[in-house]
Design an enzyme around this catalytic site. Structure first.
Site, PDB file in Angstrom:
ATOM      1  N   ASP A 314       2.014  -1.947   5.009  1.00 22.17           N
ATOM      2  CA  ASP A 314       0.685  -1.395   4.734  1.00 22.17           C
ATOM      3  C   ASP A 314       0.564   0.048   5.215  1.00 22.17           C
ATOM      4  O   ASP A 314       1.132   0.428   6.246  1.00 22.17           O
ATOM      5  CB  ASP A 314      -0.368  -2.263   5.445  1.00 22.17           C
ATOM      6  CG  ASP A 314      -1.785  -1.805   5.184  1.00 22.17           C
ATOM      7  OD1 ASP A 314      -2.199  -1.833   4.016  1.00 22.17           O
ATOM      8  OD2 ASP A 314      -2.466  -1.405   6.143  1.00 22.17           O
ATOM      9  N   GLU A 367       3.423   0.323   0.569  1.00 21.02           N
ATOM     10  CA  GLU A 367       2.124   0.720   0.018  1.00 21.02           C
ATOM     11  C   GLU A 367       1.952   2.185   0.406  1.00 21.02           C
ATOM     12  O   GLU A 367       1.497   2.500   1.500  1.00 21.02           O
ATOM     13  CB  GLU A 367       0.993  -0.144   0.580  1.00 21.02           C
ATOM     14  CG  GLU A 367      -0.327   0.063  -0.137  1.00 21.02           C
ATOM     15  CD  GLU A 367      -1.417   0.638   0.746  1.00 21.02           C
ATOM     16  OE1 GLU A 367      -2.409   1.169   0.201  1.00 21.02           O
ATOM     17  OE2 GLU A 367      -1.290   0.565   1.984  1.00 21.02           O
TER      18      GLU A 367
END
Length: 632
Positions: A314, A367
């Protein structure tokens, strides 16, 4: 009760590795480990707290008295406090009481390496001993082929707390999810499930992205064995498991990692580099060896102990740049005078090398929302070493295009075609994630223009375009049946909608798209190579039509795609093809009645020696309104 016995699980070599940041199995040493010592049952505790002058284990077993079980500091300067506590075993709750040398600070912390935690809002750690017999041997032995870059990768993103709840609105347990979720994902045909963070977190509205228990599956749904059962069940159903992993930041909660031993132990001491203004959270000190070892050990832990098949990392962009979400004067350039976080870059590369070195049959997925170069290129070639990267630009441009009324789309065809100019610069995954259906953005179907029929036709067309575009793909739960409301983490998806034809039609389309993606090599064998994609015509903006070819290793497997982005059927539409003969087979028409469409027949002609689009042969077909036709 007996006091602490001097004992250690650490060898001198372990300590050397830890100090140098190269010990990537710290979970085998630090934390709490139930065991038997000299015929006495108890638990060995070890915690890293170099600024402490005293550390004690407190819990119900000693009435939370910090004078009873004082740990011993190691003599080697590692900052590790440890010891064996007799007669304290599995199921006991505990914390560490830390008296700091730093201004006399006193902290009371959960164990950073705890395998199990109390259910929030309670914050203590729980002594736990894993006892699970895996039954996924077949998957583990064959998953290298299923996780390969030339294999189908269709991902269903899930938030466990809101995928489905029981009739009273309570969470489903890991065991219940192992029944219901596994059966559903298998029926829908997805190859992988991605779980939004399942590591322990204190605050539900964070969706799991503010972690306090990095080594513990959240107790909201059960114990660690329950989560292993869920992973095992998915593997037995031939479904891979991707875990959301958050090495970018952590919350300031009193029981968490922040100011752990009265010093900036895990977080960077400079607030310009150690505090995230957007998320009001702390940023790891990537330049500290022991912190790097903690994070990489954590990544290895989920792959080793929980058989995860991939880690989706993330907020990578927030790690890469020193000026991320900061104004001038709020950040300091690196030694070369630019904005790259050199320590974070080094950490990311080392993380990927460690993961692929130990588990060559898994993937790491970034990401990453910027144009940073080489995210999915190997470290040896100067890249960051990820296996894949989310294609955020494609997602943004596609949604921008689809929200426009059809009459205006002819002026914006480049929103769709632009992605082809950079589609093969990285190994891209195309994501319609949870972030696209929250905070007033509306659900996917309600971002589409027109009446109900047009909204759902647009949604079907967009999914068809996604599955035939180069790259792998990801859909957030609810999108696959056209959920009409924004995602709400506090309640179940609106499963009752699937009784209606337009919603069940989208669901049927996703099933078929998954089957086509997995069944036709042209869609996955060269999904990251320019050899796997060729435009037939990207310039027919007046009709808002795109036509293209997807290719595999064998030209006999070539697939042809025609997309009509208007509500007007394109009849006798001519497409140049490289084939001179053969039967034409319609693989999918998103306007089929079973998907909720009007059922218009594409009426594809036989191959004619009629030159078009720079090819000597062509076919004619009808492209139904707001639809995609796939043929071979």
């Amino acid at each position: 009760m007996p006091q602490v016995t001097v004992f250690s699980l650490f060898s001198d070599f372990d300590i050397d590795l830890f100090k140098s940041g190269k010990h990537f199995r710290l979970y085998e040493k630090l934390g709490s480990h139930p065991m038997e010592l000299n015929g006495v049952k108890g638990t060995y505790f070890a915690v890293w707290a170099p600024s402490a002058r005293a550390v004690s284990v407190i819990g119900n077993f000693n009435d939370w008295n910090d004078s009873q079980h004082l740990l011993n500091v190691r003599w080697d300067g590692s900052g590790i406090w440890e010891g064996f506590v007799p007669e304290v075993g599995v199921g006991e709750i505990y914390k560490y009481k830390i008296y700091s040398n730093n201004h006399g600070a006193v902290t009371e912390k959960a164990d950073p390496f705890a395998r199990y935690c109390e259910q929030p809002p309670r914050t203590a750690s729980i002594i736990w001993k894993e006892d699970y017999k895996w039954e996924d041997k077949k998957w583990m032995e064959t998953r290298k082929a299923k996780n390969a870059l030339d294999a189908p990768f269709s991902v269903y993103e899930v938030h466990l707390g809101s995928w489905k709840r029981d009739k009273d609105g309570n969470f489903l347990t890991y065991e219940q999810l192992a029944q219901d979720l596994v059966a559903y994902v298998r029926e829908m045909g997805f190859t992988h499930v991605e779980f939004m963070p399942i590591m322990e977190f204190p605050y539900d509205p964070s969706w799991g992205y503010q972690l306090t228990g990095y080594f513990a599956p959240t107790s909201r749904f059960g114990d660690p064995e329950g989560f292993k059962l869920l992973v095992d069940a998915l593997h037995q159903a031939e479904i891979g498991v991707i875990l959301d992993w958050v090495p970018s930041h952590f919350p300031e909660d009193a029981h968490g990692l922040g100011f752990f031993d009265g010093s900036h132990l895990y977080e960077h001491p400079d607030r310009r580099r150690g505090y995230h203004p957007d998320w009001k959270s702390l940023i790891f000190n990537y330049g500290r060896n022991e912190v790097r070892a903690f994070l990489i050990s954590n990544a290895i832990f989920w792959l080793d102990q929980f058989h995860a098949d991939a880690l989706r990392v993330d907020a990578v962009a927030s790690m890469l740049y020193l000026d991320y979400s900061r104004e001038d004067g709020e950040w300091e350039p690196n030694m070369y005078g630019n904005n790259e976080n050199l320590e974070a870059l080094s950490f990311i590369r080392e993380f990927n090398e460690a993961v692929y070195g130990s588990f060559p049959d898994v993937q790491t997925i970034a990401e990453e929302s910027t144009a940073f170069s080489g995210v999915s290129k190997p470290v040896m070639y100067g890249g960051l070493g990820f296996g894949m990267k989310w294609m955020m630009g494609w997602m943004h441009d596609t949604l921008e295009y689809f929200k426009k009324e059809a009459i205006y789309r002819r002026h914006h065809q480049n929103d769709l075609t632009f992605s082809a100019t950079y589609a093969f610069t990285e190994n891209f995954m195309l994501p319609f994630s949870h972030d696209e259906v929250v905070y007033g953005k509306q659900s996917l179907v309600y971002r589409m223009p027109g009446d109900e029929w047009q909204r759902f036709a647009n949604l079907r067309l967009m999914f068809g375009y996604m599955f035939t575009h180069p790259g792998t793909n990801l859909i957030f739960m609810g999108g696959e049946f056209g959920q009409t409301s924004e995602w709400n983490f506090q309640k179940s998806l609106d499963w009752h909608l699937t009784q209606y034809e337009v919603h069940s039609g989208v669901q049927e389309l996703i099933k078929d798209l998954n089957a086509i993606y997995k069944g036709f090599p042209a869609l996955y064998q060269k999904q990251f190579s320019p050899d796997g994609f060729q435009w037939i015509d990207y310039g027919d903006h007046e009709n808002s039509v795109l036509t293209y070819i997807r290719r595999g290793h064998d030209t006999e497997d070539d697939i042809f795609i025609a997309c009509n982005f208007t509500p007007v059927p394109r009849e006798k539409y001519k497409i140049g093809i490289p084939k001179t003969s053969g039967k034409i087979k319609i693989i999918l028409n998103s306007d089929d009645k079973k998907y909720g469409g009007a059922g218009m027949d594409p009426k594809i002609s036989s191959i004619k020696k009629n030159a078009w689009h720079g090819r000597e042969q062509s076919v004619e077909l009808t492209i139904p309104p707001l639809s995609i036709v796939i043929f071979q």
